[in-house]
Design an enzyme around this catalytic site. Structure first.
Site, PDB file in Angstrom:
ATOM      1  N   ASN A   1       0.810  -1.212   0.000  1.00  0.00           N
ATOM      2  CA  ASN A   1       0.000   0.000   0.000  1.00  0.00           C
ATOM      3  C   ASN A   1       0.846   1.265   0.000  1.00  0.00           C
ATOM      4  OD1 ASN A   1      -2.513   1.372   0.123  1.00  0.00           O
ATOM      5  ND2 ASN A   1      -2.195   1.709   2.300  1.00  0.00           N
TER       6      ASN A   1
ATOM      7  N   TYR B   1       4.238   8.473 -11.226  1.00  0.00           N
ATOM      8  CA  TYR B   1       3.266   7.785 -10.385  1.00  0.00           C
ATOM      9  C   TYR B   1       2.341   6.905 -11.229  1.00  0.00           C
ATOM     10  CZ  TYR B   1      -0.426   7.146  -6.882  1.00  0.00           C
ATOM     11  OH  TYR B   1      -1.346   6.603  -6.013  1.00  0.00           O
TER      12      TYR B   1
END
Length: 189
Positions: A58, A123
């Protein structure tokens, strides 16, 4: 029924606050872009709890900058996290295989890995790569008792999205049918 190892890189105060809500949990500090710190984190988890049954990848990091203004150090900071996720998963997977046990790997991706997002190219590349990693690893492990899945949320109200400029947030919200960002609790459910 799980004992939780809560990983953090720099937010010790937030990790401690969360630990207070999780009975029998413990924190592990590591920068996933540094292999030695990942090695130490795995050793700590093994010593504290005996091993890993479920890995939730995560970790997330982003630099908001247009392509032409972003430098290599900023790119490497985002890309290093993808490398660290791969390495951490490899170490955990070895333990799954050694124990011949069931295991679960859950990768938290993002909708931007599929849609793209201006000003977040490293990203979006990392999240698209995480989805491809999930698909490839699940094929490698087919027939074993190890499941690999990916969750790709839309835009979620987090500290990372708080950093977005207001015009970017407005553009994002205009594309969301409910007209709001999701919450971490909705993803966890």
């Amino acid at each position: 029924g799980f004992r939780i190892a809560l990983h953090y890189r720099s937010s010790e105060e937030k990790a401690q606050k969360l630990l207070a809500e999780l009975p029998d949990a413990f924190a592990v500090k590591a920068d996933l872009s540094v292999p030695e710190e990942v090695d130490q984190a795995i050793k700590t988890i093994k010593n504290e709890s005996g091993g890993v049954d479920v890995l939730v990848n995560n970790a997330g990091y982003n630099v908001n900058a247009p392509m032409l203004t972003m430098n290599l150090d900023q790119y490497d900071a985002v890309a290093g996290l993808a490398r660290g996720t791969w390495y951490l998963t490899k170490l955990v997977l070895r333990r799954f295989m050694f124990r011949k046990s069931r295991g679960r790997i859950i990768n938290i991706s993002s909708v931007v890995g599929h849609t793209g997002n201006p000003g977040q190219i490293p990203y979006t590349m990392a999240k698209a790569g995480l989805d491809a990693f999930t698909k490839s690893l699940s094929q490698e492990l087919a027939g074993r008792e190890i499941l690999v899945n990916s969750v790709a949320p839309g835009f979620i109200d987090t500290e990372m999205t708080d950093e977005l400029p207001e015009e970017v947030k407005s553009s994002i919200l205009s594309r969301i049918p409910q007209g709001r960002m999701g919450t971490a609790e909705e993803i966890a459910d």
